[in-house]
Design a protein around this motif. Structure first.
Motif, mmCIF file in Angstrom:
data_model
loop_
_atom_site.group_PDB
_atom_site.id
_atom_site.type_symbol
_atom_site.label_atom_id
_atom_site.label_comp_id
_atom_site.label_asym_id
_atom_site.label_seq_id
_atom_site.Cartn_x
_atom_site.Cartn_y
_atom_site.Cartn_z
ATOM 1 N N LEU A 28 62.189 101.171 83.759
ATOM 2 C CA LEU A 28 60.872 101.777 83.610
ATOM 3 C C LEU A 28 60.140 101.212 82.398
ATOM 4 C CD1 LEU A 28 61.656 105.515 84.392
ATOM 5 C CD2 LEU A 28 60.298 103.953 85.768
ATOM 6 N N ARG A 29 60.851 101.085 81.300
ATOM 7 C CA ARG A 29 60.255 100.559 80.078
ATOM 8 C C ARG A 29 59.813 99.109 80.271
ATOM 9 N NH1 ARG A 29 64.503 100.468 76.786
ATOM 10 N NH2 ARG A 29 64.552 102.720 76.736
ATOM 11 N N GLU A 30 60.654 98.298 80.878
ATOM 12 C CA GLU A 30 60.308 96.901 81.107
ATOM 13 C C GLU A 30 59.126 96.774 82.052
ATOM 14 O OE1 GLU A 30 63.706 94.633 82.290
ATOM 15 O OE2 GLU A 30 64.871 95.288 80.559
ATOM 16 N N SER A 31 59.086 97.592 83.089
ATOM 17 C CA SER A 31 57.960 97.556 84.021
ATOM 18 C C SER A 31 56.662 97.942 83.319
ATOM 19 C CB SER A 31 58.208 98.499 85.192
ATOM 20 O OG SER A 31 59.313 98.086 85.930
ATOM 21 N N PHE A 32 56.711 99.009 82.524
ATOM 22 C CA PHE A 32 55.513 99.445 81.808
ATOM 23 C C PHE A 32 55.051 98.383 80.823
ATOM 24 C CE2 PHE A 32 53.431 101.703 78.280
ATOM 25 C CZ PHE A 32 52.373 102.256 78.980
ATOM 26 N N ASN A 33 55.987 97.796 80.074
ATOM 27 C CA ASN A 33 55.623 96.762 79.112
ATOM 28 C C ASN A 33 55.003 95.550 79.798
ATOM 29 O OD1 ASN A 33 56.360 98.165 76.820
ATOM 30 N ND2 ASN A 33 58.437 97.341 76.794
ATOM 31 N N ASN A 34 55.499 95.186 80.975
ATOM 32 C CA ASN A 34 54.912 94.059 81.701
ATOM 33 C C ASN A 34 53.513 94.379 82.200
ATOM 34 O OD1 ASN A 34 56.991 92.231 81.373
ATOM 35 N ND2 ASN A 34 58.071 92.950 83.186
ATOM 36 N N VAL A 35 53.279 95.624 82.592
ATOM 37 C CA VAL A 35 51.955 96.010 83.083
ATOM 38 C C VAL A 35 50.934 95.989 81.958
ATOM 39 C CG1 VAL A 35 50.629 97.981 83.934
ATOM 40 C CG2 VAL A 35 52.732 97.319 85.072
ATOM 41 N N ILE A 36 51.293 96.471 80.783
ATOM 42 C CA ILE A 36 50.316 96.555 79.689
ATOM 43 C C ILE A 36 50.215 95.267 78.877
ATOM 44 C CG2 ILE A 36 50.578 99.053 79.495
ATOM 45 C CD1 ILE A 36 52.049 98.498 76.803
ATOM 46 N N LEU A 37 50.896 94.232 79.287
ATOM 47 C CA LEU A 37 50.869 92.969 78.552
ATOM 48 C C LEU A 37 49.452 92.455 78.285
ATOM 49 C CD1 LEU A 37 53.034 91.209 77.322
ATOM 50 C CD2 LEU A 37 53.004 89.821 79.382
ATOM 51 N N PRO A 38 48.528 92.498 79.261
ATOM 52 C CA PRO A 38 47.165 92.015 78.966
ATOM 53 C C PRO A 38 46.445 92.844 77.897
ATOM 54 C CG PRO A 38 47.467 92.293 81.334
ATOM 55 C CD PRO A 38 48.678 92.859 80.671
ATOM 56 N N ALA A 39 46.823 94.097 77.724
ATOM 57 C CA ALA A 39 46.124 94.976 76.781
ATOM 58 C C ALA A 39 46.757 94.985 75.397
ATOM 59 C CB ALA A 39 46.096 96.395 77.330
ATOM 60 N N ARG A 40 47.915 94.405 75.236
ATOM 61 C CA ARG A 40 48.639 94.535 73.971
ATOM 62 C C ARG A 40 47.996 93.795 72.809
ATOM 63 N NH1 ARG A 40 54.969 94.361 74.694
ATOM 64 N NH2 ARG A 40 54.780 95.103 72.572
ATOM 65 N N LYS A 52 44.556 103.916 80.012
ATOM 66 C CA LYS A 52 44.016 105.092 80.703
ATOM 67 C C LYS A 52 43.393 104.696 82.035
ATOM 68 C CE LYS A 52 40.025 106.763 79.802
ATOM 69 N NZ LYS A 52 38.811 107.340 79.257
ATOM 70 N N ILE A 53 42.588 103.648 82.031
ATOM 71 C CA ILE A 53 41.949 103.193 83.269
ATOM 72 C C ILE A 53 42.999 102.705 84.257
ATOM 73 C CG2 ILE A 53 40.428 101.415 84.235
ATOM 74 C CD1 ILE A 53 38.770 101.736 81.614
ATOM 75 N N TYR A 54 43.983 101.971 83.768
ATOM 76 C CA TYR A 54 45.050 101.494 84.652
ATOM 77 C C TYR A 54 45.774 102.670 85.311
ATOM 78 C CZ TYR A 54 49.539 99.899 86.287
ATOM 79 O OH TYR A 54 50.644 99.692 87.061
ATOM 80 N N LEU A 55 46.141 103.675 84.510
ATOM 81 C CA LEU A 55 46.878 104.815 85.046
ATOM 82 C C LEU A 55 46.042 105.630 86.032
ATOM 83 C CD1 LEU A 55 48.858 106.029 81.922
ATOM 84 C CD2 LEU A 55 49.750 104.881 83.948
ATOM 85 N N MET A 56 44.773 105.836 85.715
ATOM 86 C CA MET A 56 43.918 106.584 86.637
ATOM 87 C C MET A 56 43.778 105.830 87.960
ATOM 88 S SD MET A 56 40.951 108.371 84.279
ATOM 89 C CE MET A 56 40.025 106.885 84.155
ATOM 90 N N THR A 57 43.618 104.516 87.888
ATOM 91 C CA THR A 57 43.523 103.714 89.104
ATOM 92 C C THR A 57 44.824 103.774 89.894
ATOM 93 O OG1 THR A 57 41.996 102.232 87.966
ATOM 94 C CG2 THR A 57 42.994 101.409 89.985
ATOM 95 N N ARG A 58 45.941 103.638 89.192
ATOM 96 C CA ARG A 58 47.254 103.669 89.852
ATOM 97 C C ARG A 58 47.506 105.026 90.520
ATOM 98 N NH1 ARG A 58 51.536 101.091 92.085
ATOM 99 N NH2 ARG A 58 53.474 102.088 91.519
ATOM 100 N N PHE A 59 47.194 106.110 89.807
ATOM 101 C CA PHE A 59 47.379 107.447 90.379
ATOM 102 C C PHE A 59 46.518 107.633 91.626
ATOM 103 C CE2 PHE A 59 48.496 109.242 85.941
ATOM 104 C CZ PHE A 59 49.789 108.788 86.073
ATOM 105 N N ASN A 60 45.277 107.131 91.577
ATOM 106 C CA ASN A 60 44.393 107.265 92.731
ATOM 107 C C ASN A 60 44.915 106.462 93.913
ATOM 108 O OD1 ASN A 60 42.017 108.283 93.967
ATOM 109 N ND2 ASN A 60 41.160 106.225 93.806
ATOM 110 N N VAL A 61 45.368 105.250 93.676
ATOM 111 C CA VAL A 61 45.923 104.429 94.757
ATOM 112 C C VAL A 61 47.135 105.117 95.376
ATOM 113 C CG1 VAL A 61 47.141 102.264 95.223
ATOM 114 C CG2 VAL A 61 45.025 102.245 93.896
ATOM 115 N N MET A 62 48.002 105.661 94.536
ATOM 116 C CA MET A 62 49.196 106.332 95.054
ATOM 117 C C MET A 62 48.833 107.613 95.807
ATOM 118 S SD MET A 62 51.469 104.219 94.442
ATOM 119 C CE MET A 62 52.873 105.117 95.009
ATOM 120 N N ARG A 63 47.828 108.348 95.329
ATOM 121 C CA ARG A 63 47.375 109.555 96.015
ATOM 122 C C ARG A 63 46.839 109.214 97.396
ATOM 123 N NH1 ARG A 63 42.615 111.556 96.887
ATOM 124 N NH2 ARG A 63 41.621 110.175 95.397
ATOM 125 N N GLU A 64 46.010 108.166 97.469
ATOM 126 C CA GLU A 64 45.469 107.751 98.764
ATOM 127 C C GLU A 64 46.576 107.286 99.699
ATOM 128 O OE1 GLU A 64 42.584 104.822 97.715
ATOM 129 O OE2 GLU A 64 41.073 106.318 97.173
#
Length: 71
Positions: A28-40, A52-64
């Motif tokens: 989980l930690r490695e996956s999260f770190n790879n996702v936020i790499l562009p923002a670091r 925040k924008i990434y998580l909101m988008t991800r939550f919406n995609v998963m909800r749909e």
């Protein structure tokens, strides 16, 4: 609250040797770190906004996706 639960359920030092918790947490930690790499490399506020924008988008995609699967 911690007194209500046995240490084997919530203390990492009390986990059995058969626990796979470290592997799951590392993945989980490695996956999260790879996702936020562009923002670091951004300043802290911009990085937090990006996350925040990434998580909101991800939550919406998963909800749909879940709504589509439940039909």
């Amino acid at each position: 609250m911690a007194e209500e639960f046995p240490k084997m359920a919530w203390c990492k030092h009390a986990f059995t040797t058969y626990s796979k918790c470290d592997v799951v947490m590392d993945n989980l930690r490695e996956s999260f770190n790879n996702v936020i790499l562009p923002a670091r490399d951004k300043p802290i506020i911009a990085m937090l906004d990006w996350i925040k924008i990434y998580l909101m988008t991800r939550f919406n995609v998963m909800r749909e996706w879940l709504e589509k699967k439940s039909r």
